[in-house]
Design an enzyme around this catalytic site. Sequence first.
Site, mmCIF file in Angstrom:
data_model
loop_
_atom_site.group_PDB
_atom_site.id
_atom_site.type_symbol
_atom_site.label_atom_id
_atom_site.label_comp_id
_atom_site.label_asym_id
_atom_site.label_seq_id
_atom_site.Cartn_x
_atom_site.Cartn_y
_atom_site.Cartn_z
ATOM 1 N N ILE A 157 15.961 14.105 -17.317
ATOM 2 C CA ILE A 157 14.763 13.388 -17.755
ATOM 3 C C ILE A 157 13.612 13.674 -16.814
ATOM 4 O O ILE A 157 12.482 13.960 -17.237
ATOM 5 C CB ILE A 157 15.039 11.878 -17.843
ATOM 6 C CG1 ILE A 157 16.033 11.577 -18.964
ATOM 7 C CG2 ILE A 157 13.740 11.090 -18.064
ATOM 8 C CD1 ILE A 157 16.558 10.161 -18.960
ATOM 9 N N ARG A 240 16.838 1.947 -15.366
ATOM 10 C CA ARG A 240 17.603 0.726 -15.609
ATOM 11 C C ARG A 240 16.875 -0.465 -15.007
ATOM 12 O O ARG A 240 16.307 -0.375 -13.918
ATOM 13 C CB ARG A 240 19.014 0.834 -14.999
ATOM 14 C CG ARG A 240 19.920 1.770 -15.772
ATOM 15 C CD ARG A 240 20.250 1.215 -17.158
ATOM 16 N NE ARG A 240 20.940 2.185 -18.005
ATOM 17 C CZ ARG A 240 20.342 2.972 -18.869
ATOM 18 N NH1 ARG A 240 19.020 2.940 -18.991
ATOM 19 N NH2 ARG A 240 21.036 3.801 -19.616
ATOM 20 N N ASP A 264 10.079 -0.297 -19.410
ATOM 21 C CA ASP A 264 10.824 -0.156 -20.671
ATOM 22 C C ASP A 264 12.193 -0.818 -20.588
ATOM 23 O O ASP A 264 12.832 -1.038 -21.614
ATOM 24 C CB ASP A 264 10.996 1.328 -21.013
ATOM 25 C CG ASP A 264 11.622 1.547 -22.379
ATOM 26 O OD1 ASP A 264 11.025 1.104 -23.389
ATOM 27 O OD2 ASP A 264 12.716 2.143 -22.444
ATOM 28 N N GLU A 269 17.969 -8.250 -21.261
ATOM 29 C CA GLU A 269 17.411 -7.719 -22.515
ATOM 30 C C GLU A 269 18.102 -8.352 -23.711
ATOM 31 O O GLU A 269 19.333 -8.548 -23.675
ATOM 32 C CB GLU A 269 17.577 -6.192 -22.555
ATOM 33 C CG GLU A 269 16.799 -5.467 -21.477
ATOM 34 C CD GLU A 269 16.950 -3.953 -21.557
ATOM 35 O OE1 GLU A 269 17.643 -3.451 -22.474
ATOM 36 O OE2 GLU A 269 16.384 -3.256 -20.702
ATOM 37 N N HIS A 288 12.735 -1.346 -24.482
ATOM 38 C CA HIS A 288 13.832 -0.403 -24.225
ATOM 39 C C HIS A 288 13.960 0.616 -25.367
ATOM 40 O O HIS A 288 15.047 0.830 -25.913
ATOM 41 C CB HIS A 288 15.162 -1.146 -24.038
ATOM 42 C CG HIS A 288 16.196 -0.314 -23.323
ATOM 43 N ND1 HIS A 288 17.187 -0.854 -22.557
ATOM 44 C CD2 HIS A 288 16.383 1.044 -23.256
ATOM 45 C CE1 HIS A 288 17.947 0.106 -22.058
ATOM 46 N NE2 HIS A 288 17.473 1.268 -22.467
#
Length: 327
Positions: A157, A240, A264, A269, A288
């Site tokens: 990433i 994370r 994000d 969550e 997310h």
Amino acid sequence: MTKVTTIPKIYIRRTIPEKYLDKMIALGAELIIDPWQYGDPEPPISEDISNCNIVLTLGLTDSLSILQDAPNIQWVQSLSVGLDALLHEEVKNSEIIITNTKGCTSVPIAEHTIAMIAGLARGIPFMIRNQLHNRWAPTPITDLAGSTLGIIGYGEIGKQIAKRAKSLDMFVIGCKKRPSFLSDNAPADLIVGLDQIDDVITKSDFLILALPSTPDTYQLINQEKLAKMKENSFLINIGRGNTIVEEELIHLLKEKKIAGAALDVFEVEPLPKEHPLWELENIIISPHNAFFSPNTIDRYMEVFLENIQRFKDGKELINVVDKQLGY
């Protein structure tokens, strides 16, 4: 001599498009499906899964409590790169193979990250709030060209983010657990080890967190680390949520000790409606979904279908996770 193949007996814990279920069946797979939507309670097991040898699930939320009912599971394919719930001691100490979707989401996450960098630099959070209140007012602006982008967790990433950031004339520092020499076509200008994380934080105008969830990364970004950021710098987390000590980040954002953030991922969550992050003006919150694109499920299924064939043939699977490292 007749070639021996293993019949894939798959317990599916997500909603999968019919065309891919048909492709699994065409590969000789037997399917049991109990869809489990993200954020919903875990569904009960609807059929006997004692003969299943494969689980298709979301490792981010599934702790595999079903193992007591499925003693023959050999392989778990996670539809998330993160394995926060999945990698507990029982699974880590078992012979179960874990694979994830590493590489399938790198481009969408990189595109999301660049959008957040540009949005924060051009004052988008302030513009939106001014618009909602019919308020014509100037917004703070930051140049991207010539600024320094630090990427903590420089994996696949991070490389995709760096590639795009270089086209914006940003200076990119990659920070990773196992630094390597730059190749001629490496997108980052500099790659350093995690032992130099403080220096990267201090130099960065935009600090990207792209770390997995491991014991080493848990609340790594605390008050001590956050205090090293420039007052005009921005923090973006697409890794994370438990990498950051949230209450300490909230304090810095309230006190304008850093210019802003784009988050994000979160410790809890979905982010609770009463959470103080919602009230901050210098922040962008996304649910997310940095990983998502219209082609996400196609990328996931391409890997899974290839792995089903490999499983049948007794070959090594794609994207096998090191269960001790957590990625």
